[in-house]
Enzyme design. Sequence first.
Site, PDB file in Angstrom:
ATOM      1  N   GLU A 240      34.364 -71.339 -34.352  1.00  0.00           N
ATOM      2  CA  GLU A 240      34.810 -71.065 -32.569  1.00  0.00           C
ATOM      3  C   GLU A 240      35.286 -71.786 -32.453  1.00  0.00           C
ATOM      4  OE1 GLU A 240      33.140 -68.836 -31.181  1.00  0.00           O
ATOM      5  OE2 GLU A 240      32.124 -67.954 -32.725  1.00  0.00           O
ATOM      6  N   CYS A 274      34.959 -75.596 -24.368  1.00  0.00           N
ATOM      7  CA  CYS A 274      35.889 -74.945 -24.642  1.00  0.00           C
ATOM      8  C   CYS A 274      36.076 -73.753 -23.844  1.00  0.00           C
ATOM      9  CB  CYS A 274      34.886 -74.115 -25.801  1.00  0.00           C
ATOM     10  SG  CYS A 274      32.857 -73.064 -25.877  1.00  0.00           S
TER      11      CYS A 274
HETATM   12  P1  NAD Z   1      36.503 -81.857 -34.384  1.00  0.00           P
HETATM   13  O1  NAD Z   1      36.877 -80.292 -35.446  1.00  0.00           O
HETATM   14  O2  NAD Z   1      37.148 -82.734 -34.553  1.00  0.00           O
HETATM   15  O3  NAD Z   1      34.790 -81.725 -35.129  1.00  0.00           O
HETATM   16  C1  NAD Z   1      33.802 -81.081 -35.235  1.00  0.00           C
HETATM   17  C2  NAD Z   1      32.893 -80.911 -36.292  1.00  0.00           C
HETATM   18  O4  NAD Z   1      33.150 -81.003 -37.152  1.00  0.00           O
HETATM   19  C3  NAD Z   1      32.539 -82.531 -35.787  1.00  0.00           C
HETATM   20  O5  NAD Z   1      31.217 -82.203 -36.351  1.00  0.00           O
HETATM   21  C4  NAD Z   1      32.771 -83.832 -37.561  1.00  0.00           C
HETATM   22  O6  NAD Z   1      32.195 -84.025 -37.835  1.00  0.00           O
HETATM   23  C5  NAD Z   1      33.214 -81.735 -38.431  1.00  0.00           C
HETATM   24  N1  NAD Z   1      34.311 -81.811 -39.108  1.00  0.00           N
HETATM   25  C6  NAD Z   1      35.928 -82.350 -38.951  1.00  0.00           C
HETATM   26  N2  NAD Z   1      36.422 -82.594 -40.190  1.00  0.00           N
HETATM   27  C7  NAD Z   1      35.543 -81.776 -40.840  1.00  0.00           C
HETATM   28  C8  NAD Z   1      35.713 -81.418 -42.365  1.00  0.00           C
HETATM   29  N3  NAD Z   1      37.292 -81.330 -43.424  1.00  0.00           N
HETATM   30  N4  NAD Z   1      34.935 -80.334 -43.427  1.00  0.00           N
HETATM   31  C9  NAD Z   1      34.052 -80.234 -42.697  1.00  0.00           C
HETATM   32  N5  NAD Z   1      33.768 -80.811 -40.931  1.00  0.00           N
HETATM   33  C10 NAD Z   1      34.274 -81.501 -40.617  1.00  0.00           C
HETATM   34  O7  NAD Z   1      35.948 -80.970 -32.832  1.00  0.00           O
HETATM   35  P2  NAD Z   1      35.559 -82.142 -32.003  1.00  0.00           P
HETATM   36  O8  NAD Z   1      37.009 -83.273 -31.641  1.00  0.00           O
HETATM   37  O9  NAD Z   1      34.095 -82.821 -32.335  1.00  0.00           O
HETATM   38  O10 NAD Z   1      35.252 -81.232 -30.592  1.00  0.00           O
HETATM   39  C11 NAD Z   1      36.109 -80.564 -30.345  1.00  0.00           C
HETATM   40  C12 NAD Z   1      36.711 -79.369 -30.621  1.00  0.00           C
HETATM   41  O11 NAD Z   1      35.430 -78.873 -29.925  1.00  0.00           O
HETATM   42  C13 NAD Z   1      38.036 -78.900 -28.965  1.00  0.00           C
HETATM   43  O12 NAD Z   1      39.244 -78.010 -29.834  1.00  0.00           O
HETATM   44  C14 NAD Z   1      36.870 -77.969 -28.549  1.00  0.00           C
HETATM   45  O13 NAD Z   1      37.969 -76.435 -28.192  1.00  0.00           O
HETATM   46  C15 NAD Z   1      36.310 -76.168 -29.989  1.00  0.00           C
HETATM   47  N6  NAD Z   1      35.076 -76.769 -28.905  1.00  0.00           N
HETATM   48  C16 NAD Z   1      34.788 -74.766 -29.184  1.00  0.00           C
HETATM   49  C17 NAD Z   1      33.367 -74.196 -28.625  1.00  0.00           C
HETATM   50  C18 NAD Z   1      33.733 -73.003 -29.182  1.00  0.00           C
HETATM   51  O14 NAD Z   1      32.683 -71.825 -29.018  1.00  0.00           O
HETATM   52  N7  NAD Z   1      35.074 -71.861 -29.471  1.00  0.00           N
HETATM   53  C19 NAD Z   1      32.266 -74.881 -28.092  1.00  0.00           C
HETATM   54  C20 NAD Z   1      32.936 -76.553 -28.013  1.00  0.00           C
HETATM   55  C21 NAD Z   1      33.863 -77.010 -28.262  1.00  0.00           C
END
Ligand code: NAD
Length: 526
Positions: A240, A274
């Site tokens: 997502e 999101c």
């Molecule tokens: P992010 O991708 O930076 O991090 C998300 C999670 O992934 C964190 O827990 C992070 O520690 C982890 N992570 C980072 N690198 C990783 C790797 N290489 N392997 C595994 N895990 C890893 O996102 P963010 O900045 O925390 O959140 C914002 C983003 O989330 C925005 O783009 C937003 O649109 C999206 N979002 C989407 C939805 C949806 O349902 N589509 C809902 C909420 C947020």
Amino acid sequence: MTAPEPSTVRREIQVCNPADGSIVGHVEDQSADVVAATVQQLRRHQPDWESIGPKGRKHWVLQLQDWIFDNAAHIADVVQHETAKPRFDASLEPAMVADLIGYYARNTEKFLADEHPSPHSPLGKVKKLTTVYRPHQVVGVITPWNFPFAMPGIDVVPALLAGAAVILKPSEVTPLAARELLRGWTEIGAPPVFAVSTGRGDTGAAVADNVDYVQFTGSTRTGRTIATACAQRLIPYSLELGGKDPAIVLDDADLDRAAYGIAFGGLLNAGQLCVSVERVYVEKAVYDDFVARLTRHVAELRQGQDGRAIKHDIGALANARQLDIVQRHVDQAIAAGARVTIGGKPTGVGTFFEPTILVDVDHSMSCVTEETFGPTLPVMKVNDEAEAIRLANDSPYGLSATVWTADRGRGERIARQLQVGAVNINDMAANLFNFALPMGGWKKSGIGTRWGGADGLRKYCRAQAITTPRLPILTKEPIWFPFSAPKIEIMIAVMRAVSARGTRRIGRTPSRKAKRRMVTATRLAP
Ligand code: NAD
């Protein structure tokens, strides 16, 4: 003295309140070895969890729901400490998880029940056919920072109900509310099939390296990395991801409702949702009127830090990085000729950025093409519905959209032309509160869906096919060895008889006239 192995060094992450920078907690920054050991533990306990069946699991999950209701005020406190979001937003998080638990707990037995599909051919009637839904052993749930309690809850609970053990890796920015979910699970005395691993990206990567299924929510960039890791291990995943959701305001819309709805849709949680409205297309006949109403309404919003009392509508951004992105998008738009009707700058306190409306914007600007995830509403004038649809679809993202019109039929017709996973007509995010519907992004906004009734549990399962004889069994099935020419002729004749059309059923090629009749009938078929 020898230095300790890097993997055993205990590391810590400080958690800050972005409104004032105060430190509100610490969590462990777990190494890959700790994650691997945690998954191993979960693997040991999962078979018992699976064997208590849907009814047994429902019992524990409903206990968790009681705990959430009883601790809702404290959970909202924790969420506020690590996000600085308004009390109203923070209070919605435990309420939403409890609501989801109610729906899935009530339906778990039905959604996971064995199915007995009808055989595709009369020949299949000699067997009882069963599809069984059996869980993946360990599911890894990786979450972002925007809804620190709700995001974990809405994915962890369905995976647990499906019979999987779950390891949750919350965002390093907001890990405290996720720990509350674990505290609840532990305090109700539930089986040890749920664990939380705190840490940064490398901790998340270790989760993807050890589990059997990854449920990820976060940025498109990280989603791609996780998809690659899962592909290497040949394990399934659901992503997502980010979005750039359009709103389309048509000339027949109730403009006040559209302005209130779009302000809410674009500015809830300071735009860090999101499915936030990130760009608005308005038909030219109502453009000026709409912009004036939207600006008036946004001017009424109150921004600041709440305690337990509800005093504000808009809170802070999650961190300085987020503030930089919003500032860059606004500055670049202004430099390229955009106009600000309200807002446009940080308040100067913490990571607060004023709710901002930008006009005279176009698709050459980052505020319209890149995900902002902040309190900005770029508004564009369009000639007609067709142009609005074309521009709405002109994005690599496809999470959701809203359409504002007095004509519901028109709204539905437009919805079917939009390349997004959800469309809300005259509302925003309504699909998020309807768990019977699937929630998922198209294009670069994701792969797979969450919820969607039974699919929301079955996605965490592997479907197993079982066939059982219905008739007394022979010593040998006709297809078994030895092969012979008469045997294959009989078998093909029978399969043909049940699957072919017309005289081909009995092995005859139809006459030319009959063929023509069939072609005409096929063409005329609705
Ligand atoms: P992010 O991708 O930076 O991090 C998300 C999670 O992934 C964190 O827990 C992070 O520690 C982890 N992570 C980072 N690198 C990783 C790797 N290489 N392997 C595994 N895990 C890893 O996102 P963010 O900045 O925390 O959140 C914002 C983003 O989330 C925005 O783009 C937003 O649109 C999206 N979002 C989407 C939805 C949806 O349902 N589509 C809902 C909420 C947020």
